[in-house]
Motif scaffolding. Structure first.
Motif, PDB file in Angstrom:
ATOM      1  N   UNK A  88      61.125  55.300  59.267  1.00 29.43           N
ATOM      2  CA  UNK A  88      59.885  54.770  58.585  1.00 29.43           C
ATOM      3  C   UNK A  88      58.447  54.943  58.920  1.00 29.43           C
ATOM      4  N   UNK A  89      58.183  54.585  60.086  1.00 27.75           N
ATOM      5  CA  UNK A  89      57.151  54.517  60.711  1.00 27.75           C
ATOM      6  C   UNK A  89      56.606  55.929  61.133  1.00 27.75           C
ATOM      7  N   UNK A  90      57.330  56.715  61.678  1.00 24.15           N
ATOM      8  CA  UNK A  90      56.956  58.213  61.809  1.00 24.15           C
ATOM      9  C   UNK A  90      56.818  58.878  60.667  1.00 24.15           C
ATOM     10  N   UNK A  91      57.706  58.823  59.645  1.00 25.87           N
ATOM     11  CA  UNK A  91      57.557  59.485  58.277  1.00 25.87           C
ATOM     12  C   UNK A  91      56.438  58.932  57.432  1.00 25.87           C
ATOM     13  N   UNK A  92      55.847  57.848  57.624  1.00 19.93           N
ATOM     14  CA  UNK A  92      54.828  57.266  56.977  1.00 19.93           C
ATOM     15  C   UNK A  92      53.464  57.764  57.593  1.00 19.93           C
ATOM     16  N   UNK A  93      53.689  57.892  58.976  1.00 18.40           N
ATOM     17  CA  UNK A  93      52.367  58.238  59.821  1.00 18.40           C
ATOM     18  C   UNK A  93      51.941  59.819  59.542  1.00 18.40           C
ATOM     19  N   UNK A  94      53.237  60.629  59.338  1.00 12.55           N
ATOM     20  CA  UNK A  94      53.099  61.980  59.098  1.00 12.55           C
ATOM     21  C   UNK A  94      52.458  62.251  57.609  1.00 12.55           C
ATOM     22  N   UNK A  95      53.104  61.479  56.845  1.00 15.95           N
ATOM     23  CA  UNK A  95      52.557  61.418  55.364  1.00 15.95           C
ATOM     24  C   UNK A  95      50.885  61.238  55.315  1.00 15.95           C
ATOM     25  N   UNK A  96      50.579  60.118  56.126  1.00 13.93           N
ATOM     26  CA  UNK A  96      49.104  59.802  56.147  1.00 13.93           C
ATOM     27  C   UNK A  96      48.276  60.686  57.009  1.00 13.93           C
ATOM     28  N   UNK A  97      48.930  61.429  57.716  1.00 14.83           N
ATOM     29  CA  UNK A  97      47.926  62.535  58.522  1.00 14.83           C
ATOM     30  C   UNK A  97      47.194  62.004  59.599  1.00 14.83           C
ATOM     31  N   UNK A  98      48.151  60.884  60.414  1.00 10.57           N
ATOM     32  CA  UNK A  98      47.702  60.239  61.393  1.00 10.57           C
ATOM     33  C   UNK A  98      47.284  61.386  62.427  1.00 10.57           C
ATOM     34  N   UNK A  99      45.931  60.962  63.164  1.00 13.21           N
ATOM     35  CA  UNK A  99      45.605  62.109  64.147  1.00 13.21           C
ATOM     36  C   UNK A  99      46.198  61.968  65.594  1.00 13.21           C
ATOM     37  N   UNK A 100      46.746  60.807  66.094  1.00  9.89           N
ATOM     38  CA  UNK A 100      47.476  60.612  67.203  1.00  9.89           C
ATOM     39  C   UNK A 100      48.209  59.372  67.326  1.00  9.89           C
ATOM     40  N   UNK A 101      49.405  59.543  67.286  1.00  7.27           N
ATOM     41  CA  UNK A 101      50.339  58.505  67.423  1.00  7.27           C
ATOM     42  C   UNK A 101      50.830  58.113  68.847  1.00  7.27           C
ATOM     43  N   UNK A 132      53.377  65.698  64.344  1.00  6.28           N
ATOM     44  CA  UNK A 132      52.134  64.831  64.624  1.00  6.28           C
ATOM     45  C   UNK A 132      51.763  64.580  66.212  1.00  6.28           C
ATOM     46  N   UNK A 133      50.603  64.805  66.220  1.00  8.19           N
ATOM     47  CA  UNK A 133      49.999  64.734  67.661  1.00  8.19           C
ATOM     48  C   UNK A 133      50.430  63.416  68.239  1.00  8.19           C
ATOM     49  N   UNK A 134      51.229  63.449  69.441  1.00  8.77           N
ATOM     50  CA  UNK A 134      51.599  61.919  69.788  1.00  8.77           C
ATOM     51  C   UNK A 134      51.336  61.929  71.458  1.00  8.77           C
ATOM     52  N   UNK A 135      51.478  60.691  72.153  1.00 10.18           N
ATOM     53  CA  UNK A 135      51.727  60.474  73.509  1.00 10.18           C
ATOM     54  C   UNK A 135      52.744  59.387  73.622  1.00 10.18           C
TER      55      UNK A 135
END
Length: 286
Positions: A88-101, A132-135
């Motif tokens: 849920x977190x990853x899918x919603x972050x992708x939908x929101x266009x988060x710049x870095x996770x 998503x860009x992520x670290x």
């Protein structure tokens, strides 16, 4: 644009918000999330934006992630349920266009034999596939896992199934500071950091408690099944007791040992040592 911190009602998330504030991030650019926002009142009083959010409720995440530039994704605390919650977190972050996770995983997630590692590795893979860009912040064990038991050690000694294995533990505040560093500096996207402090064995732990207490505290190594039984007898729910004992088994074969200096490099200092942690926790154990 904002920096969103999930799990801010927990120890690590709350400390991460504190670290962001110390690094000069304006309070109104930090969004602290939790299921019970009353536990965020101290942060709200300092100007931090607080919002109710639940990993089981994508709608609440959608509202909380709106306009997020960066996201500190603190892993869920409910082993066995993390798969769906983290999706849920990853899918919603992708939908929101988060710049870095920035995701808080577990050390050696891709090679670890710990029961706890499987859900973390699945989340890492989902992030990699999300676009998503992520670290990945692969956090080691907390020193607090041990210092919170000082009173018990004085009474019963140190018990476990870790053999001669060494654990690269650090303080929660160290890991929180590393997360804040990643969120406030550049060049971290695509990186995987293995984080831990100076390693020690359970025999070392017992010796340090003995040194600071002036009492003879030893380490007793037990079979995993026996250690699980003792934990259950002490009131730990059986499924969680099994996970704790399995973690000691993993510790015995090196699953919680970190060789590199990622944590030191990120926070710009030596991580909290075992001796320092025991000293700080000692007054409450007396």
């Amino acid at each position: 644009m904002s920096i969103v911190v999930t799990g801010a009602t927990g120890h690590l998330g709350h400390l991460a918000v504190e670290s962001l504030l110390r690094r000069g991030v304006p309070a109104d650019r930090i969004v602290a999330l939790g299921r019970n926002v009353s536990r965020l009142a101290d942060l709200e009083a300092r100007g931090v934006v607080v919002s109710a959010a639940d990993y089981d409720d994508p709608a609440s995440l959608r509202t909380a992630f709106a306009g997020a530039e960066k996201l500190l994704f603190v892993s869920g605390s409910e082993a066995g349920r993390r798969g769906a919650q983290h999706h849920n977190v990853v899918a919603t972050a992708r939908e929101a266009g988060v710049g870095l996770v920035a995701y808080t995983s577990i050390v050696k997630a891709d090679t670890s034999s710990l029961l706890l590692a499987a859900e973390h590795l699945a989340t890492e893979r989902e992030l990699a596939a999300s676009g998503l860009p992520y670290v990945v912040l692969r956090n080691g064990w907390y020193l607090e896992n041990y210092t919170n038991q000082l009173a018990t050690y004085l009474q019963h000694g140190v018990l476990g199934s870790a053999g001669d294995g060494r654990v690269s533990a650090a303080a929660r505040a160290d890991y929180a500071e590393a997360a804040a560093a990643v969120l406030t500096t550049e060049g971290h996207a695509g990186r995987v950091y293995e984080l831990g402090g100076a390693p020690f064995s359970m025999t070392d732990l017992a010796a340090e408690v003995s040194r600071q207490s002036g009492r003879d505290v030893g380490y007793t190594d037990l079979p995993v099944e026996k250690y699980t039984e003792i934990l259950v007898g002490a009131g730990v729910p059986e499924p969680y007791a099994a996970v704790l004992a399995d973690a000691d088994r993993g510790l015995s074969v090196g699953d919680l040992y970190v060789e590199d200096d990622d944590l030191r490099a990120l926070i710009g200092r030596e991580p909290t040592s075992l001796a320092e942690a025991v000293r700080a926790a000692w007054p409450a154990a007396r």
